[in-house]
Write a protein that holds these residues in place. Structure first.
Motif, short mmCIF file in Angstrom:
data_model
loop_
_atom_site.label_atom_id
_atom_site.label_comp_id
_atom_site.label_asym_id
_atom_site.label_seq_id
_atom_site.Cartn_x
_atom_site.Cartn_y
_atom_site.Cartn_z
N GLU A 1 -44.60 17.33 22.07
CA GLU A 1 -44.86 18.74 21.78
C GLU A 1 -43.82 19.28 20.79
O GLU A 1 -42.69 18.78 20.74
N PRO A 2 -44.19 20.30 20.01
CA PRO A 2 -43.27 20.82 18.99
C PRO A 2 -41.93 21.27 19.54
O PRO A 2 -40.89 21.06 18.92
N VAL A 3 -41.93 21.90 20.71
CA VAL A 3 -40.67 22.42 21.25
C VAL A 3 -39.73 21.28 21.62
O VAL A 3 -38.51 21.38 21.41
N TYR A 4 -40.26 20.19 22.16
CA TYR A 4 -39.41 19.06 22.52
C TYR A 4 -38.87 18.38 21.27
O TYR A 4 -37.72 17.91 21.26
N PHE A 5 -39.68 18.31 20.24
CA PHE A 5 -39.21 17.71 18.99
C PHE A 5 -38.08 18.55 18.39
O PHE A 5 -37.07 18.01 17.92
N THR B 1 -31.77 31.85 6.65
CA THR B 1 -31.35 30.46 6.45
C THR B 1 -32.22 29.52 7.28
O THR B 1 -31.76 28.84 8.22
N LEU B 2 -33.49 29.47 6.92
CA LEU B 2 -34.47 28.71 7.70
C LEU B 2 -34.65 27.27 7.22
O LEU B 2 -35.66 26.64 7.52
N TYR B 3 -33.67 26.74 6.50
CA TYR B 3 -33.79 25.35 6.05
C TYR B 3 -33.85 24.35 7.20
O TYR B 3 -34.56 23.34 7.08
N PRO B 4 -33.15 24.57 8.32
CA PRO B 4 -33.37 23.65 9.46
C PRO B 4 -34.80 23.63 9.94
O PRO B 4 -35.34 22.55 10.27
N ALA C 1 -37.27 20.45 10.06
CA ALA C 1 -37.86 20.03 11.33
C ALA C 1 -39.38 19.98 11.26
O ALA C 1 -40.02 19.05 11.78
N SER C 2 -39.99 20.96 10.60
CA SER C 2 -41.46 20.97 10.49
C SER C 2 -41.96 19.82 9.63
O SER C 2 -42.99 19.20 9.95
N VAL C 3 -41.23 19.52 8.56
CA VAL C 3 -41.63 18.38 7.71
C VAL C 3 -41.53 17.07 8.49
O VAL C 3 -42.44 16.24 8.45
N GLU D 1 -44.65 29.13 13.11
CA GLU D 1 -45.52 29.58 12.02
C GLU D 1 -45.71 28.50 10.97
O GLU D 1 -46.80 28.35 10.40
N LEU D 2 -44.66 27.75 10.68
CA LEU D 2 -44.78 26.66 9.71
C LEU D 2 -45.76 25.59 10.20
O LEU D 2 -46.54 25.05 9.41
N LEU D 3 -45.72 25.29 11.49
CA LEU D 3 -46.63 24.27 12.03
C LEU D 3 -48.07 24.76 12.07
O LEU D 3 -49.00 23.96 11.97
N LYS D 4 -48.28 26.07 12.20
CA LYS D 4 -49.63 26.61 12.25
C LYS D 4 -50.24 26.81 10.86
O LYS D 4 -51.46 26.99 10.75
N ALA D 5 -49.42 26.78 9.82
CA ALA D 5 -49.92 27.01 8.46
C ALA D 5 -50.85 25.87 8.04
O ALA D 5 -50.68 24.72 8.47
N PRO D 6 -51.86 26.16 7.21
CA PRO D 6 -52.78 25.10 6.77
C PRO D 6 -52.10 24.00 5.97
O PRO D 6 -52.57 22.87 5.94
N SER D 7 -51.01 24.31 5.30
CA SER D 7 -50.24 23.32 4.56
C SER D 7 -48.78 23.75 4.53
O SER D 7 -48.45 24.91 4.77
#
Length: 664
Positions: free
Chosen positions: A193-197, A172-175, A179-181, A139-145
């Motif tokens: 791809e996002p999953v491999y990262f 506790t979603l800080y990881p 990761a998204s940043v 969801e973080l990667l799909k967000a516009p910002s």
């Protein structure tokens, strides 16, 4: 005469002593000959000095150069030796971590055939709470910002029906934020791809975990052979040291590597005779890793509390430097207060036993500083000091719980007890790595061998020489035996072709994405709901979250679909959460466990009072059959409340009727 006989070195002093011998022998001579004897002795002394100077001047230049070269080369030789030891030790530590990360990646690929799967098949490999963590990363990667993504997570009302949650704080979603940043800032969208990262970061952290254990064992024992032995035992006991095989996004897989780094830095920081630069580096690393560990895992402050108690005992018995221990206490305090502010004023940190203990220790510091050492009064004051710290800790914790609004977390402690393996004899991934490290330290430390030989009063062989030999020979022998026995097994794991095949779950997710309404709410077991949230994005009625009382109650209520309750009772429960579809899992409904009483349906029957066990006999008191069985029969009143819309070998999906039709 005094000026002439003043010592100028060892040779001159020896010469004067030798010259003074005849003088002492002639003291008994007559007075007339005394002056003559003294003059002869002085002349003899001058003659000997002249001879010594002449012999020194006649010394061969080659011999002088040889002696000087020996004296000049010794410090340089020691410096090279230390540098080589440090270089090869660091190389071995980094190589061990990298090899372990590559091993995990290869094993994961072999186990799931990850690279050859479609996205949906990859995502269903994440089960339970792991699926939830990765879904929020998506969801973080799909967000516009990034800012918009964080806002949607902190005000999330699209995941759980009738509930708005702060997912960042609650899970506790800080990881996932980090990761998204990193994924977006590094420009990896076009490369990987996002999953491999995501899983690559986790595997990399596990490599850091192993490297930190290596370094800790090395620092404690003084030899990097102990680090190699620690890594070997860690990998061999992988089932007890980590859950990375089947739960990659779990919080402990993100957090425990930072804790291992903290332990390594703390071990170095507490060592005596540490130079200033190394001490500052260790202090900074302890500070950074302690705070990061606290932000990565909601149970971290409980683990740091155990560590603080250990430091308190070391300090009380003068086994560690008091000033350094209290500096660590300040790090705990700073991390707690900063974590409280950045974790949306998390009250659990304020009422944690760690804060109460650290505050009590800081308040009692003056008493400890004024204690004398070595007397009976000193020992008595130590006992009083320990009693005072415990009393202040309990009092502060009680007062904080009275005045700070918080939720009771007794269920969290029970859940933590299960996760840490404190009530089992196996699944101890928190303690086992450090047991491996301490075992390697015990085998490879010359000091411990010396202590053993002194205790045995060994005199046949020189203890120091024997300790040095055994501290190198024993770990080498153990290492070769482990290599011979377990290396083929590890290689067979990597060469063995496994296959993750779950077509029923893939078919279910495909049906939901194609047939279910976008606004539909699904109800079922929390583990399955996590997978549905990840793979489809649809709203669910419950999630595998264990730090929220309301969600725990929801999970318990929805699990009643596997109990002996009436159709009307189940219908009322599901509609109270606005659920539109119900999913029955055949694996839970028809579960055949090795021990009766531990299955989900057994626990529900006992909790509902539908089964009473007396002396090994079970008695059923419910007048209804098991709901998950009865609903498959398609007869009234079940068909009045529920309509089957999809099924396969593992799942049965029912639409919850909005208009009840009472037909016979």
């Amino acid at each position: 005469m005094r000026e002439r006989c003043r010592p100028r070195g060892r040779r001159e002093a020896g010469g004067e002593a030798a010259a003074a011998a005849p003088l002492r022998e002639q003291r008994g001579a007559p007075a007339g000959g005394g002056r003559r004897a003294m003059e002869e002795g002085a002349a003899d002394l001058r003659q000997r000095r002249k001879q010594n100077c002449t012999e020194s001047d006649k010394m061969a230049p080659e011999e002088r150069n040889k002696e000087n070269s020996k004296l000049g080369r010794s410090p340089k030789y020691l410096l090279i030796q230390r540098f080589a030891k440090l270089f090869f030790g660091c190389l071995a530590a980094v190589t061990s971590g990298m090899m372990y990360a590559v091993y995990l990646s290869t094993y994961h690929e072999r186990k799931f055939w990850f690279s050859s799967r479609q996205e949906l098949e990859r995502e269903i490999t994440f089960q339970g709470d792991s699926a939830i963590y990765y879904s929020f990363y998506k969801e973080l990667l799909k967000a516009p910002s990034f800012e918009r993504g964080v806002y949607e997570l902190t005000h999330n009302n699209k995941t759980i029906s009738l509930k708005t949650i702060n997912a960042v704080q609650q899970m506790t979603l800080y990881p996932e934020l980090i990761a998204s940043v990193l994924y977006q800032a590094s420009g990896s969208e076009e490369v990987i791809e996002p999953v491999y990262f995501y899983i690559g970061i986790v595997f990399g952290l596990q490599g850091i975990y192993v490297t930190a254990l290596f370094v800790t064992s090395w620092v404690m024992s003084g030899t990097w052979l102990a680090g190699m032995l620690t890594v070997a035992w860690f990998i061999i006991n992988r089932t007890d040291t980590t859950r990375i095989d089947y739960s990659i996004p779990s919080r402990e897989n993100w957090a425990l590597p930072y804790f291992a780094c903290q332990v390594a830095a703390l071990t170095g920081y507490l060592k005596k005779n540490l130079n200033c630069s190394a001490e500052k580096f260790c202090y900074l690393l302890v500070s950074a890793s302690t705070y990061t560990f606290m932000m990565m895992w909601e149970y971290s402050h409980y683990l740091l509390f155990v560590q603080a108690v250990s430091l308190f005992l070391l300090d009380s018995f003068a086994l560690a430097q008091t000033e350094k221990v209290h500096e660590v206490y300040k790090i705990y305090l700073f991390s707690l207060l900063l974590g409280y502010l950045l974790q949306f004023e998390n009250s659990a940190l304020l009422v944690s036993p760690l804060l109460s203990l650290v505050a009590a220790l800081m308040l009692s510091k003056c008493l400890q500083m004024n204690m004398k050492k070595g007397t009976f009064l000193s020992r008595l004051l130590k006992i009083m000091y320990i009693y005072l710290v415990l009393t202040i800790t309990l009092t502060l914790n009680f007062l904080l719980k009275m005045f700070v609004p918080h939720k009771e977390n007794e269920h969290l402690l029970k859940f933590l007890e299960v996760k840490l393996g404190l009530n089992t004899t196996k699944m101890k991934y928190l303690w086992t790595p450090y047991v491996c490290m301490l075992a390697a330290f015990g085998v490879c430390s010359p000091e411990l061998w010396m202590t053993l030989f002194k205790w045995l009063r060994l005199k046949a062989v020189h203890p120091i020489l024997l300790a040095l030999i055994l501290s190198m020979a024993v770990p080498t022998i153990i290492g070769f035996s482990l290599w011979k026995e377990f290396f083929p097994r590890i290689m067979s794991e990597l060469s063995e072709i496994q296959e993750f095949y779950d077509p029923d779950t893939v078919e279910l997710m495909t049906w939901i994405k194609r047939q279910a309404p976008v606004a539909a709410v699904f109800a079922g077991s929390p583990q399955l709901m996590g997978v549905i949230k990840l793979c489809t994005g649809w709203m669910v009625s419950s999630l595998p979250i264990y730090n929220d009382d309301d969600l725990l109650k929801r999970n318990e209520n929805i699990y009643q679909i596997y109990s002996k309750r009436s159709a009307e009772d189940i219908y009322k429960i599901l509609t109270s959460y606005k659920a539109n579809f119900l999913i029955i899992e055949d694996s839970i409904c028809n579960e055949v466990g090795p021990v009766r009483g531990c299955r989900v349906k057994d626990l529900l029957d006992i909790a509902n009072g539908h089964v009473v066990c007396e002396e090994g006999d079970s008695y059923a008191y419910s007048k209804y059959g098991r709901f998950c069985h009865e609903i498959k029969m398609n007869y009234s009143p079940y068909v009045n409340y529920f309509t089957r819309v999809y099924w396969n070998r593992s799942y049965f999906v029912y639409r919850i009727n909005t208009v009840i039709s009472f037909q016979s």
